[in-house]
Design an enzyme around this catalytic site. Structure first.
Site, PDB file in Angstrom:
ATOM      1  N   ALA A 113      36.060 -20.462 -40.048  1.00  0.00           N
ATOM      2  CA  ALA A 113      36.776 -20.247 -41.308  1.00  0.00           C
ATOM      3  C   ALA A 113      37.780 -21.366 -41.590  1.00  0.00           C
ATOM      4  CB  ALA A 113      37.476 -18.893 -41.299  1.00  0.00           C
ATOM      5  N   THR A 154      24.143 -31.796 -37.328  1.00  0.00           N
ATOM      6  CA  THR A 154      23.020 -30.965 -36.888  1.00  0.00           C
ATOM      7  C   THR A 154      23.461 -29.514 -36.805  1.00  0.00           C
ATOM      8  OG1 THR A 154      22.156 -32.819 -35.631  1.00  0.00           O
ATOM      9  CG2 THR A 154      21.322 -30.636 -35.031  1.00  0.00           C
ATOM     10  N   CYS A 167      47.450 -18.120 -33.551  1.00  0.00           N
ATOM     11  CA  CYS A 167      47.667 -19.555 -33.651  1.00  0.00           C
ATOM     12  C   CYS A 167      49.129 -19.902 -33.499  1.00  0.00           C
ATOM     13  CB  CYS A 167      47.183 -20.057 -35.008  1.00  0.00           C
ATOM     14  SG  CYS A 167      45.784 -19.156 -35.618  1.00  0.00           S
ATOM     15  N   ASN A 189      45.334 -11.566 -41.795  1.00  0.00           N
ATOM     16  CA  ASN A 189      45.091 -11.532 -40.355  1.00  0.00           C
ATOM     17  C   ASN A 189      46.248 -10.951 -39.562  1.00  0.00           C
ATOM     18  OD1 ASN A 189      45.985 -14.166 -41.507  1.00  0.00           O
ATOM     19  ND2 ASN A 189      46.453 -14.593 -39.369  1.00  0.00           N
ATOM     20  N   GLN A 201      38.812 -12.073 -42.081  1.00  0.00           N
ATOM     21  CA  GLN A 201      39.096 -10.745 -41.506  1.00  0.00           C
ATOM     22  C   GLN A 201      38.337  -9.647 -42.232  1.00  0.00           C
ATOM     23  OE1 GLN A 201      41.115  -9.858 -38.865  1.00  0.00           O
ATOM     24  NE2 GLN A 201      41.867 -11.909 -38.442  1.00  0.00           N
TER      25      GLN A 201
HETATM   26  C1  LIG Z   1      40.737 -16.325 -37.811  1.00  0.00           C
HETATM   27  C2  LIG Z   1      41.064 -16.672 -39.207  1.00  0.00           C
HETATM   28  C3  LIG Z   1      40.872 -17.968 -39.689  1.00  0.00           C
HETATM   29  C4  LIG Z   1      40.399 -19.096 -38.827  1.00  0.00           C
HETATM   30  O1  LIG Z   1      39.049 -18.911 -38.482  1.00  0.00           O
HETATM   31  P1  LIG Z   1      38.354 -19.823 -37.373  1.00  0.00           P
HETATM   32  O2  LIG Z   1      36.910 -19.434 -37.478  1.00  0.00           O
HETATM   33  O3  LIG Z   1      38.974 -19.417 -36.081  1.00  0.00           O
HETATM   34  O4  LIG Z   1      38.592 -21.232 -37.724  1.00  0.00           O
HETATM   35  C5  LIG Z   1      41.163 -18.210 -41.010  1.00  0.00           C
HETATM   36  N1  LIG Z   1      41.620 -17.242 -41.820  1.00  0.00           N
HETATM   37  C6  LIG Z   1      41.823 -15.986 -41.382  1.00  0.00           C
HETATM   38  C7  LIG Z   1      42.315 -14.942 -42.338  1.00  0.00           C
HETATM   39  C8  LIG Z   1      41.550 -15.664 -40.062  1.00  0.00           C
HETATM   40  O5  LIG Z   1      41.764 -14.422 -39.640  1.00  0.00           O
END
Ligand SMILES: *Cc1c(COP(=O)(O)O)cnc(C)c1O
Length: 389
Positions: free
Chosen positions: A75, A244, A330, A155, A183
């Site tokens: 994401a 790829t 994070c 999140n 989420q």
């Molecule tokens: C976990 C999360 C992300 C980041 O996703 P990744 O696949 O770990 O890069 C971004 N936005 C939200 C709302 C998330 O919960």
């Protein structure tokens, strides 16, 4: 006696890969290992077939078409591609973007980066319950607004924004609407047609798929969204995302979405009931505040701020028994209070005394009872200590 691992209640940070997902992935590491772009032989076709099946499942889960799905590394990359890609493609039309203060850093940081390039970003405030006001968005529109980005589910506090209504007011003005659904995918119904969504970010590892794989939905008609690629190379994914394709991860993502979609209703009911029970146990203590709207929220999320304790003290006292976090995974190494909790209007002290519980598919009633008991005990201990000092 075997060493007992803590009860895992951090499912908003990540989930394990489910056994069915792993099983679906395995042959694509060793047997069907061909490059999915090698279309001169059957090795390539086998891999391509696995990828196209996943593309169909993902598209089906959000009422899109397979050709509107672009695979990314997660994401974070999907949000970067959406925001920077749209900014670059539409900058001759305008340089104003609207987003929200409670977004994930994977949305906020690309926006801050665009500010250094001369874009103008509005970071909308939220109500104390975490919801944004539609009128606030309407007031923020400018003649040169090109994009609105509002997450579907938060999140940290699980709040579900009124995506359908936001999409509608964007479409009335021909402004592109992006939503970070990392989420939300697999937990709440998503329909890009009904919800007027033009661009939508997804990730596999929040719904029992593997880490390192995600996707971006990009609307191809009414309107056809233009996107400037952020990775250049072999021209995969219609030139929007070179590299790829990571076949095993993509196959696992598809299987994870298939299962989550099929089980959404029963899981929502089960986890929602357990989550409500956990909140009932915690709210009996004085000075425990729920963060985020009480019903407009993910079924598996509970976020509370606790008066008179330090969040980091509480977490270190419970961590042998339960794995929970202070909010965003994070930022858990960063002692600064969460930008999300601050945006709700909480004081720095309360924002620092925040813990997030994320429930999952295998979370049991016994897990919740034990977690509630331990957290309550430790809150009381920490509070007594403070008084006796
Ligand atoms: C976990 C999360 C992300 C980041 O996703 P990744 O696949 O770990 O890069 C971004 N936005 C939200 C709302 C998330 O919960």
């Amino acid at each position: 006696m075997s060493v007992k691992r803590p009860i895992y209640l951090d499912y908003n940070a990540t989930t394990p890969v489910s056994p069915e997902v792993l099983e679906a992935m395995l042959p694509f590491f060793t047997e069907y290992f061909g490059n999915p772009s090698s279309l001169n032989h059957s090795y390539g076709w086998e891999a391509e077939a696995g990828i196209e099946k996943s593309r169909e499942i993902l598209a089906g889960a959000i009422a899109a078409t397979p050709s509107e799905i672009v695979f990314t590394s997660g994401a974070t990359e999907a949000n970067n591609l959406a925001i920077k890609g749209i900014a670059e493609a539409y900058m001759s039309k305008g340089k104003h973007i609207i987003t929200v203060q409670t977004e994930h850093n994977a949305v906020l940081d690309p926006c801050r980066y665009l500010e250094t390039l001369g874009f103008n970003i509005t970071y909308l405030p939220v109500h104390p319950d975490g919801l944004i006001n539609l009128e606030t968005i309407e007031h923020a529109f400018q003649a040169d607004t090109i994009l609105v980005s509002v997450m579907a589910a938060n999140n940290e506090i699980g709040v579900l924004q009124p995506i359908e209504k936001i999409g509608k007011i964007c479409h009335e003005r021909n402004i592109i609407f992006h939503t970070d659904a990392a989420q939300a995918l697999g937990k709440i119904p998503l329909n890009v047609e009904r919800m007027n969504i033009d661009v939508l970010s997804m990730t596999a590892h929040k719904l029992y798929g593997p880490k390192g794989i995600g996707a971006l939905y990009v609307r191809r008609k009414t309107p056809r969204v233009q996107l400037a690629p952020q990775l250049h190379g072999g021209g995969q994914e219609k030139g929007l995302r070179s590299g790829t394709l990571y076949t095993p991860q993509i196959v696992g993502f598809g299987e994870a979405v298939r299962i989550a979609t099929a089980e959404m209703e029963s899981e929502t009911e089960k986890m929602g009931a357990l989550r409500d029970h956990l909140w009932d146990q915690l709210r009996e203590l004085p000075g425990v505040h729920l963060n985020g709207h009480s019903t407009q929220r993910l079924p598996n999320n509970l976020n509370v701020s606790i008066e008179g304790v330090k969040g980091s003290n509480l977490l270190s006292r419970v961590r042998e028994a339960i794995a929970i976090s202070s909010g965003s995974a994070c930022s858990s190494t960063n002692p600064a209070p969460s930008h999300v909790i601050k945006a709700l209007g909480r004081s720095d002290d309360l924002a620092r005394a925040t813990i997030r519980f994320g429930l999952g598919r295998t979370t049991s009633e016994a897990d919740i009872e034990r977690a509630a008991t331990i957290v309550r005990e430790q809150i009381q201990t920490l509070r007594q200590r403070k008084v006796s000092v």
